[in-house]
Write an enzyme that holds these catalytic residues in place. Sequence first.
Site, PDB file in Angstrom:
ATOM      1  N   ASP A  22       0.861  -1.184   0.000  1.00 14.07           N
ATOM      2  CA  ASP A  22       0.000   0.000   0.000  1.00 14.07           C
ATOM      3  C   ASP A  22       0.897   1.234   0.000  1.00 14.07           C
ATOM      4  OD1 ASP A  22      -2.459   1.491   0.266  1.00 14.07           O
ATOM      5  OD2 ASP A  22      -1.851   1.904   2.327  1.00 14.07           O
ATOM      6  N   SER A  23       0.291   2.382  -0.265  1.00 19.15           N
ATOM      7  CA  SER A  23       1.031   3.639  -0.216  1.00 19.15           C
ATOM      8  C   SER A  23       1.440   3.971   1.224  1.00 19.15           C
ATOM      9  CB  SER A  23       0.155   4.765  -0.758  1.00 19.15           C
ATOM     10  OG  SER A  23      -1.089   4.776  -0.083  1.00 19.15           O
ATOM     11  N   CYS A  89      -3.692  -0.990  -2.143  1.00 13.53           N
ATOM     12  CA  CYS A  89      -3.955   0.424  -2.440  1.00 13.53           C
ATOM     13  C   CYS A  89      -4.831   0.533  -3.694  1.00 13.53           C
ATOM     14  CB  CYS A  89      -2.607   1.106  -2.677  1.00 13.53           C
ATOM     15  SG  CYS A  89      -2.748   2.835  -3.110  1.00 13.53           S
ATOM     16  N   GLU A 168      -6.927   9.483   8.890  1.00 17.63           N
ATOM     17  CA  GLU A 168      -5.587   9.414   9.501  1.00 17.63           C
ATOM     18  C   GLU A 168      -5.548  10.230  10.789  1.00 17.63           C
ATOM     19  OE1 GLU A 168      -2.232   9.497   6.919  1.00 17.63           O
ATOM     20  OE2 GLU A 168      -3.024   7.709   5.927  1.00 17.63           O
ATOM     21  N   CYS A 200     -11.198   3.030  -1.687  1.00 19.19           N
ATOM     22  CA  CYS A 200      -9.977   3.572  -1.070  1.00 19.19           C
ATOM     23  C   CYS A 200      -9.752   2.829   0.243  1.00 19.19           C
ATOM     24  CB  CYS A 200     -10.151   5.072  -0.805  1.00 19.19           C
ATOM     25  SG  CYS A 200      -8.760   5.795   0.090  1.00 19.19           S
ATOM     26  N   HIS A 202      -8.840   3.715   3.084  1.00 20.01           N
ATOM     27  CA  HIS A 202      -9.249   4.340   4.346  1.00 20.01           C
ATOM     28  C   HIS A 202     -10.760   4.333   4.568  1.00 20.01           C
ATOM     29  CE1 HIS A 202      -5.187   5.699   3.897  1.00 20.01           C
ATOM     30  NE2 HIS A 202      -5.212   6.427   5.001  1.00 20.01           N
TER      31      HIS A 202
HETATM   32  N1  DGL Z   1      -4.074   3.899  -0.226  1.00 21.91           N
HETATM   33  C1  DGL Z   1      -4.695   4.919  -1.037  1.00 21.91           C
HETATM   34  C2  DGL Z   1      -5.843   4.323  -1.846  1.00 21.91           C
HETATM   35  O1  DGL Z   1      -6.433   3.328  -1.469  1.00 21.91           O
HETATM   36  C3  DGL Z   1      -5.176   6.080  -0.179  1.00 21.91           C
HETATM   37  C4  DGL Z   1      -4.063   6.918   0.395  1.00 21.91           C
HETATM   38  C5  DGL Z   1      -3.197   7.554  -0.673  1.00 21.91           C
HETATM   39  O2  DGL Z   1      -3.658   8.496  -1.356  1.00 21.91           O
HETATM   40  O3  DGL Z   1      -2.083   7.077  -0.860  1.00 21.91           O
HETATM   41  O4  DGL Z   1      -6.175   4.847  -2.868  1.00 21.91           O
END
Ligand code: DGL
Length: 283
Positions: A22-23, A89, A168, A200, A202
């Site tokens: 993930d990011s 992600c 977050e 997403c 989150h």
């Molecule tokens: N993990 C990213 C997503 O699911 C969200 C956070 C980011 O922008 O890196 O798109």
Amino acid sequence: MKSSDFRLQASDLRHLPIGVFDSGIGGLTVLKGLLKELPNERFIYFGDTARVPYGTKSPEAVLRYSREICRFLLKGKGSPQVKMIVAACNTASALAVPILKKELPVPLIGVVEAGAGAAARLAPQGTIAIIGTKATIKSSIYAKYLKRLAPKSKILSQACPLFVPLVEEGWLNQPVTHEIARIYLEPLTGKKPDALILGCTHYPLLKETISRIFGPNTAVIDSPTAVAQKVKDELIRLGIESKCRPQKYKTQFFVSDDPKGFERSARFFLSRPILKSVRLIRL
Ligand code: DGL
């Protein structure tokens, strides 16, 4: 190793972990779903905390970052270190997975294909709404999958960029969060979608708030549940599912920046503390 060799080596691959990337930290919501659905598997999680967020980056940057992470997850000597990679992600799944799928020697599963598949099954002829980061929505990737999987469905989408910082910050139930959600979602609620994809990492943490805004006639699909089922089906189809339960630590964690910060926030996303220390890796 070519992908054509993959089947031949299924018995050797069975015991290897699954790579999840993930990011940053949000992908832990996906890891949580995988741990629940696949109790026999071990995982290597990589969070690109030095370069988060991906949701505002260009497609080229997200592809480059994702490729570097996959290389790291596969760097075993002679054979893959992981038997499968899950792009937790959504932004990486939208912008990099379709390209990397053709390059990697192991299966790569993205949350987008899993979420789109679940929505197509739920509302094959209905209205399907997608929410995600700016980059995910701009890519139109969900619409591309849905046009193939549910050609009769009507597709709507909306970027909700403020949801990531709100989550977050831990602001799940603050009045401001409800208000922002109401404003973002208003163009969609009026169209009464049959299914809504939380596109997403989150957003599952805001599921209650979002579900309340849409009401009971909209089925809310989250990536963790959809992708865990898809990964399970794929492991069984390829004959590479682990048959025995791991002894102790099921997941090794790697990040590209601030392991301590990651450890502190992880509990919130994973609903449990990380027991083994998080390692810092420079890609
Ligand atoms: N993990 C990213 C997503 O699911 C969200 C956070 C980011 O922008 O890196 O798109």
